[in-house]
Design a protein around this motif. Structure first.
Motif, short mmCIF file in Angstrom:
data_model
loop_
_atom_site.label_atom_id
_atom_site.label_comp_id
_atom_site.label_asym_id
_atom_site.label_seq_id
_atom_site.Cartn_x
_atom_site.Cartn_y
_atom_site.Cartn_z
N PHE A 160 -13.99 -29.97 -107.63
CA PHE A 160 -13.66 -31.04 -108.56
C PHE A 160 -14.61 -32.20 -108.24
CE2 PHE A 160 -10.05 -28.38 -107.85
CZ PHE A 160 -9.46 -28.22 -109.09
N CYS A 182 -10.03 -25.50 -102.17
CA CYS A 182 -10.73 -26.32 -103.15
C CYS A 182 -11.37 -27.53 -102.47
CB CYS A 182 -9.78 -26.79 -104.24
SG CYS A 182 -9.14 -25.47 -105.29
N PHE A 184 -12.43 -31.63 -103.38
CA PHE A 184 -12.34 -32.75 -104.30
C PHE A 184 -13.36 -33.81 -103.90
CE2 PHE A 184 -8.24 -30.71 -103.89
CZ PHE A 184 -7.80 -30.57 -105.19
N ILE A 189 -7.33 -38.64 -107.06
CA ILE A 189 -6.59 -37.38 -107.12
C ILE A 189 -5.11 -37.71 -106.98
CG2 ILE A 189 -6.42 -35.04 -106.22
CD1 ILE A 189 -9.21 -35.87 -107.18
N SER A 199 -7.74 -27.01 -98.14
CA SER A 199 -8.73 -27.66 -98.99
C SER A 199 -9.42 -28.80 -98.26
CB SER A 199 -8.07 -28.21 -100.27
OG SER A 199 -7.55 -27.16 -101.05
N VAL A 201 -10.58 -32.48 -98.88
CA VAL A 201 -10.23 -33.52 -99.84
C VAL A 201 -10.96 -34.80 -99.49
CG1 VAL A 201 -8.36 -34.88 -100.83
CG2 VAL A 201 -7.96 -32.50 -100.21
N SER A 203 -11.35 -38.41 -101.60
CA SER A 203 -11.15 -39.15 -102.84
C SER A 203 -10.65 -40.55 -102.52
CB SER A 203 -10.15 -38.44 -103.75
OG SER A 203 -8.93 -38.21 -103.05
#
Length: 307
Positions: A160, A182, A184, A189, A199, A201, A203
């Motif tokens: 993302f 995933c 980000f 988020i 994941s 992350v 953000s």
């Protein structure tokens, strides 16, 4: 008469096990040159190979099941003539069990459930409403805000990638979609309830009450140096090649601190796929005898190329 019946039986058998495949090529070298013709002249469950084109194949509405396979969303970057690019897609009742693979896609309007996306770039903003279920994304790249109101949605091995301001992913309505392996990048988020595990992350805001993504919990890694993971000057998706000194050099392949190049332990086939290129061979020639009988072998010659 007996031989004739045997031959017919073989043909019927082949019809039952071979899916109908049509080739969509804007240059006119396939079966059809427009998406509307390819859909209209194929049947439920058929496969449409989408040949790369300098121009998008445009917007379309799908009301019956199809499988769409392209040559990647940035295929031209590594030797292909052009990407397999679609416009905005509307998925209406009847499109259940459709599959989109190795394509560049704009906005998606969901009026049907049970849809699969693999190795696609999703460039448009979209909403998955609470009445929609069983939507699956794997190895995809998202570049516009998305809004998830359904619990029956899964994202795996996906990226993302958003600007540093504004919303990126918003999960609302008490839904709990799954985000596994995933990554980000930037953007806000916002989760009001979700399952986020294994994941990376990074953000400007991660989580809202009651759920907060915490470093080390369920395999998550809040990495303030996530911007150092990849090269930044190699095109829109940067091809997501790990740059020198990237923390992904030592952690992303283990399945523990997964992220963009990671995958569940023992499942390398589920890793993010560079530029969405399909892993299937492309048949370039097919030759076979014009006639045969039940007592002799049928010679078939297939020539193919892979990525």
């Amino acid at each position: 008469m007996r031989k004739l019946l045997f031959t017919i039986g073989i043909l019927i058998g082949l019809g039952e096990i071979c899916a109908n495949v049509v080739v969509l090529d804007a240059a006119g070298h396939g079966d059809y040159a427009t998406m509307s013709d390819a859909i209209a002249n194929s049947g439920t469950g058929d496969t449409i190979y989408v040949v790369g084109s300098a121009a998008s194949y445009g917007n379309f509405t799908l009301s019956t099941e199809r499988t769409f396979i392209g040559n990647g969303y940035y295929g031209q970057s590594i030797g292909y003539s052009s990407s397999s690019s679609l416009g905005n897609i509307t998925l209406n009742p009847g499109a259940a069990n459709s599959v989109f693979s190795n394509l560049e896609i704009g906005t998606i309007t969901f009026n049907e459930s049970n849809i699969t996306f693999d190795a696609c770039i999703i460039g448009g903003s979209f909403t998955i409403g609470s009445s929609i279920s069983n939507i699956s994304y794997s190895r995809c790249l998202f570049t516009s805000p998305i809004y998830v109101q359904s619990s029956s949605v899964s994202f795996s091995n996906s990226i993302f990638n958003y600007a540093s301001s504004g919303n990126g992913v918003t999960v609302s309505g008490g839904s709990s979609p799954a985000f596994d392996y995933c990554t980000f990048f930037d953007g806000n988020i916002s989760f009001d309830a979700s399952i986020v595990s294994n994941s990376v992350v990074n953000s400007s805001r991660v989580g809202q009450t009651p759920v907060v993504v915490t470093d080390g919990v369920s395999g998550n890694k809040v990495d303030t140096e996530a911007n150092l993971l990849f090269e930044t000057s190699l095109g829109n998706d940067g091809y997501f090649q790990l740059q020198s000194g990237s923390p992904g050099k030592t952690s992303s392949q283990t399945g523990a601190e997964s992220g963009a190049f990671g995958y569940p332990t023992g499942q390398p086939e589920n890793a993010y796929l560079l530029s969405g290129l399909p892993a299937i061979p492309k048949i370039t020639a097919l030759e076979f005898e014009s006639s045969s009988n039940s007592s002799s072998n049928l010679s078939i010659r297939i020539q193919a190329t892979t990525n």
